[in-house]
Design a protein around this motif. Structure first.
Motif, PDB file in Angstrom:
ATOM      1  N   LYS A  83       0.772  -1.209  -0.050  1.00  0.00           N
ATOM      2  CA  LYS A  83      -0.066   0.045  -0.008  1.00  0.00           C
ATOM      3  C   LYS A  83       0.769   1.163  -0.120  1.00  0.00           C
ATOM      4  O   LYS A  83       0.695   2.053  -0.650  1.00  0.00           O
ATOM      5  CB  LYS A  83      -0.771   0.111   1.313  1.00  0.00           C
ATOM      6  CG  LYS A  83      -2.187  -1.150   1.007  1.00  0.00           C
ATOM      7  CD  LYS A  83      -2.867  -0.858   2.445  1.00  0.00           C
ATOM      8  CE  LYS A  83      -4.016  -1.637   2.398  1.00  0.00           C
ATOM      9  NZ  LYS A  83      -4.945  -1.745   3.472  1.00  0.00           N
ATOM     10  N   THR A  84       2.031   1.223   0.705  1.00  0.00           N
ATOM     11  CA  THR A  84       2.714   2.406   0.887  1.00  0.00           C
ATOM     12  C   THR A  84       3.596   2.510  -0.482  1.00  0.00           C
ATOM     13  O   THR A  84       3.723   3.643  -0.818  1.00  0.00           O
ATOM     14  CB  THR A  84       3.809   1.906   2.132  1.00  0.00           C
ATOM     15  OG1 THR A  84       3.231   1.557   3.247  1.00  0.00           O
ATOM     16  CG2 THR A  84       4.912   3.326   2.174  1.00  0.00           C
ATOM     17  N   ASP A  85       3.649   1.446  -0.989  1.00  0.00           N
ATOM     18  CA  ASP A  85       4.415   1.410  -2.433  1.00  0.00           C
ATOM     19  C   ASP A  85       3.700   1.998  -3.619  1.00  0.00           C
ATOM     20  O   ASP A  85       3.941   2.041  -4.570  1.00  0.00           O
ATOM     21  CB  ASP A  85       5.048   0.045  -2.827  1.00  0.00           C
ATOM     22  CG  ASP A  85       6.099  -0.247  -2.030  1.00  0.00           C
ATOM     23  OD1 ASP A  85       6.665   0.639  -0.973  1.00  0.00           O
ATOM     24  OD2 ASP A  85       6.623  -1.425  -1.966  1.00  0.00           O
ATOM     25  N   GLY A  86       2.323   2.102  -3.252  1.00  0.00           N
ATOM     26  CA  GLY A  86       1.333   2.490  -4.297  1.00  0.00           C
ATOM     27  C   GLY A  86       1.009   1.199  -5.070  1.00  0.00           C
ATOM     28  O   GLY A  86       0.537   1.513  -6.089  1.00  0.00           O
ATOM     29  N   ARG A  87       1.206   0.069  -4.767  1.00  0.00           N
ATOM     30  CA  ARG A  87       0.759  -1.085  -5.756  1.00  0.00           C
ATOM     31  C   ARG A  87      -0.598  -1.785  -5.243  1.00  0.00           C
ATOM     32  O   ARG A  87      -1.114  -2.558  -6.168  1.00  0.00           O
ATOM     33  CB  ARG A  87       2.099  -2.187  -5.534  1.00  0.00           C
ATOM     34  CG  ARG A  87       3.283  -1.850  -6.239  1.00  0.00           C
ATOM     35  CD  ARG A  87       3.022  -1.326  -7.686  1.00  0.00           C
ATOM     36  NE  ARG A  87       2.787  -2.343  -8.796  1.00  0.00           N
ATOM     37  CZ  ARG A  87       3.562  -3.294  -9.376  1.00  0.00           C
ATOM     38  NH1 ARG A  87       4.915  -3.087  -9.114  1.00  0.00           N
ATOM     39  NH2 ARG A  87       3.195  -3.961 -10.190  1.00  0.00           N
ATOM     40  N   LEU A  88      -1.140  -1.304  -4.215  1.00  0.00           N
ATOM     41  CA  LEU A  88      -2.391  -1.632  -3.957  1.00  0.00           C
ATOM     42  C   LEU A  88      -3.229  -0.458  -4.024  1.00  0.00           C
ATOM     43  O   LEU A  88      -2.954   0.528  -3.335  1.00  0.00           O
ATOM     44  CB  LEU A  88      -2.744  -2.522  -2.790  1.00  0.00           C
ATOM     45  CG  LEU A  88      -1.816  -3.720  -2.447  1.00  0.00           C
ATOM     46  CD1 LEU A  88      -2.103  -4.379  -1.058  1.00  0.00           C
ATOM     47  CD2 LEU A  88      -1.589  -4.540  -3.360  1.00  0.00           C
ATOM     48  N   TYR A  89      -4.535  -0.678  -4.635  1.00  0.00           N
ATOM     49  CA  TYR A  89      -5.455   0.510  -4.505  1.00  0.00           C
ATOM     50  C   TYR A  89      -6.831   0.107  -3.911  1.00  0.00           C
ATOM     51  O   TYR A  89      -7.470  -1.122  -4.252  1.00  0.00           O
ATOM     52  CB  TYR A  89      -5.372   1.273  -5.726  1.00  0.00           C
ATOM     53  CG  TYR A  89      -5.770   0.664  -6.948  1.00  0.00           C
ATOM     54  CD1 TYR A  89      -4.953  -0.179  -7.651  1.00  0.00           C
ATOM     55  CD2 TYR A  89      -7.008   0.679  -7.446  1.00  0.00           C
ATOM     56  CE1 TYR A  89      -5.385  -0.682  -8.749  1.00  0.00           C
ATOM     57  CE2 TYR A  89      -7.645   0.184  -8.406  1.00  0.00           C
ATOM     58  CZ  TYR A  89      -6.722  -0.517  -9.183  1.00  0.00           C
ATOM     59  OH  TYR A  89      -7.039  -1.247 -10.347  1.00  0.00           O
ATOM     60  N   ALA A  90      -7.643   1.115  -3.403  1.00  0.00           N
ATOM     61  CA  ALA A  90      -8.818   0.540  -2.740  1.00  0.00           C
ATOM     62  C   ALA A  90     -10.063   0.717  -4.088  1.00  0.00           C
ATOM     63  O   ALA A  90      -9.946   1.637  -4.686  1.00  0.00           O
ATOM     64  CB  ALA A  90      -9.223   1.427  -1.573  1.00  0.00           C
ATOM     65  N   CYS A  91     -10.924  -0.034  -3.969  1.00  0.00           N
ATOM     66  CA  CYS A  91     -12.066  -0.160  -4.946  1.00  0.00           C
ATOM     67  C   CYS A  91     -13.343  -0.255  -4.075  1.00  0.00           C
ATOM     68  O   CYS A  91     -13.432  -1.115  -3.129  1.00  0.00           O
ATOM     69  CB  CYS A  91     -11.829  -1.295  -5.805  1.00  0.00           C
ATOM     70  SG  CYS A  91     -10.426  -1.000  -6.737  1.00  0.00           S
ATOM     71  N   TYR A  92     -14.437   0.329  -4.476  1.00  0.00           N
ATOM     72  CA  TYR A  92     -15.808   0.246  -3.794  1.00  0.00           C
ATOM     73  C   TYR A  92     -17.041  -0.567  -4.557  1.00  0.00           C
ATOM     74  O   TYR A  92     -18.065  -0.409  -4.019  1.00  0.00           O
ATOM     75  CB  TYR A  92     -15.971   1.873  -3.515  1.00  0.00           C
ATOM     76  CG  TYR A  92     -15.168   2.237  -2.169  1.00  0.00           C
ATOM     77  CD1 TYR A  92     -15.631   2.094  -0.861  1.00  0.00           C
ATOM     78  CD2 TYR A  92     -13.973   2.876  -2.638  1.00  0.00           C
ATOM     79  CE1 TYR A  92     -14.592   2.783   0.009  1.00  0.00           C
ATOM     80  CE2 TYR A  92     -13.124   3.350  -1.552  1.00  0.00           C
ATOM     81  CZ  TYR A  92     -13.424   3.222  -0.101  1.00  0.00           C
ATOM     82  OH  TYR A  92     -12.636   3.569   0.799  1.00  0.00           O
ATOM     83  N   GLU A  93     -16.578  -0.921  -5.815  1.00  0.00           N
ATOM     84  CA  GLU A  93     -17.710  -1.452  -6.679  1.00  0.00           C
ATOM     85  C   GLU A  93     -18.326  -2.521  -5.630  1.00  0.00           C
ATOM     86  O   GLU A  93     -17.489  -3.455  -5.122  1.00  0.00           O
ATOM     87  CB  GLU A  93     -17.277  -2.081  -7.769  1.00  0.00           C
ATOM     88  CG  GLU A  93     -16.690  -1.018  -8.832  1.00  0.00           C
ATOM     89  CD  GLU A  93     -15.476  -0.782  -8.838  1.00  0.00           C
ATOM     90  OE1 GLU A  93     -14.644  -1.066  -7.903  1.00  0.00           O
ATOM     91  OE2 GLU A  93     -15.090  -0.183  -9.763  1.00  0.00           O
TER      92      GLU A  93
END
Ligand code: GLU
Length: 446
Positions: free
Chosen positions: A89-99
């Motif tokens: 997450k810190t590295d920006g390789r995971l991102y949140a999705c809300y669908e």
């Protein structure tokens, strides 16, 4: 470098033939390399994973003779997964999705109807703080995706040869569920890194997963192992395995079908290879002949009848001491080596021996019809002299044909009914020497 491979079943069902094949091939490969075989239980899905399934998998592997050098459960490694997830997450390789699943289904449908490949549109990446606040106010919690680099992905598969994907063609895989539990993909990669796996062997249904995993290995600074993707087995007609065959469990093969473990190992280790399918009673030669280069990319056909054929051959070669304990547990401890050796060429399954044992036992009620009484009495006088062997039946029938007016069914059926108490059963030529002159005469006495 020591080879280290793993078999990674999900304990959400019994060990079925397809999984057993992966286990057998991974095990044979590892043993052929004097390597380490890790049994990894993929139980991150806490709802569907059940201890009884895990136990059945362990029992199935043990029955097949597939021992493991170490075992790990993914559910015990959650803290470690958490750590890597935070880093990603810190590295920006995971991102949140809300669908919601419904919204994702709708997007997919729309893409398909427009002829666009149904990859995730990355809407999660462009959410504003307001969008997020709105979703959270609605009570939504995010799931998280791994962001794929739009770059070529290549590996040299031990079975499929060079495999190439483009990162942009693949959906960013979901790696964390709404409830915060991690999904198989990332856990599998973290485990393969931490347990220093050198070879991943699995079904070709995982090929595109592997493409995403390759980037995950890179993102965690791990080295991707070598991969071998086995083509999936099909039914005898070449179609996808039916539900019944596909879910045919090792437990059913063992308990309901009463087949030998080595028939499964013999078939599954050779199916889809350039080596012939043969019956092996000993696993050593299968280890010695193992080589990934013999595996074909085409879909091998699985025919359960072949298991039965191999089973018969295996029994015919099985020495008495290998079955003695099992016979005892079948309440057949009186069976001795000479009986086993005489009967085993007639067995298809071990339980068939019961019929032979009962048939040669004294307790049998013979059947002699009124109209056959004279014939049977006469046949009894024509019995050849001892010692008896498998040629005795032929000699006897020859004498009966000369001495009576019977032939064909009229000759052998009354004899079969008198000697076995049944109209069907084992070859009389094989039965006769087991019965011996004394019991035979007794059964022919009207
Ligand atoms: N649990 C996964 C499966 O059963 C494992 C796949 C793998 O070997 O990584 O399909």
């Amino acid at each position: 470098m020591t080879v280290k491979a793993r078999f990674a079943p999900s304990p959400t069902g019994f060990l079925h033939v397809g999984n057993a094949r992966t286990a057998i091939i991974t095990w044979l490969f590892t043993r052929s390399q004097n390597g380490h075989f890790l049994l990894r239980i993929d139980d991150t899905d806490l709802e569907r994973s059940k201890p009884e399934y895990e136990q059945a998998i362990l029992d199935g592997l043990t029955w097949l003779g597939m021992d493991w050098d170490s075992k790990a459960n993914q559910k015990d490694r959650m803290a470690r997964y958490e750590e890597v997830i935070e880093q990603l997450k810190t590295d920006g390789r995971l991102y949140a999705c809300y669908e919601t699943p419904e919204e994702l289904g709708l997007k997919r449908k729309t893409q398909l109807s427009r002829g666009i490949p149904p990859t995730y549109d990355r809407a999660g990446l462009s959410l504003t703080a307001d969008d997020i606040a709105k979703y959270e106010a609605e009570g939504r919690t995010p799931h998280w995706r791994f962001k794929m680099n739009h770059a070529p992905i290549e590996w040299n598969d031990l079975i499929r040869g060079p495999v190439a994907f483009k990162g942009e063609d693949l959906s960013d895989p979901v790696v964390l569920r709404e409830d915060g539990t991690p999904l198989y993909h990332l856990c599998s990669v973290i485990d393969d890194i931490d347990f220093e796996i050198t070879h991943v062997v699995r079904g070709e249904d995982h090929v595109s997963n592997t493409a995403t995993h390759v980037q995950m290995f890179e993102a965690i600074n791990g080295k991707a192992p070598d991969f071998a993707h086995l083509s999936l087995i099909s039914d005898a007609e070449g179609g996808k395995l039916s539900k019944r065959l596909g879910s045919l469990s090792v437990k059913d093969i063992q308990n309901d079908d009463g087949l030998e473990a080595m028939s499964v190992v013999s078939l599954m280790s050779r199916l889809g290879t350039s080596d012939p399918i043969e019956a092996f009673t000993d696993i050593k030669s299968l280890i010695d002949s193992f080589d990934f280069s013999k595996f074909s990319r085409s879909t091998p056909k699985f025919d359960p009848d072949e298991l039965v054929r191999l089973n018969a051959k295996i029994l015919h070669d099985t020495p008495f001491d290998a079955v003695q304990d099992r016979l005892a547990s079948m309440e057949l401890s009186e069976i001795d080596e000479s009986f086993w050796n005489a009967v085993r060429p007639n067995l298809e399954k071990l339980e068939d021996i019961k019929e032979w044992w009962e048939m040669t036992n004294d307790a049998l009620t013979t059947i002699i019809e009124d109209e056959d009484k004279d014939f049977i009495a006469q046949a009894a006088t024509l019995l050849p002299d001892a010692p008896w062997d498998e040629t005795t039946w032929k000699t006897w029938v020859g004498k009966i044909k000369e001495g009576t007016d019977r032939k064909g069914k009229g000759l052998f059926m009354p004899l079969r009914k008198a000697l076995t108490g049944m109209e069907h059963g084992p070859e009389l030529a094989n039965l006769l020497p087991l019965l011996g002159p004394e019991k035979t005469k007794k059964r022919l006495t009207v």
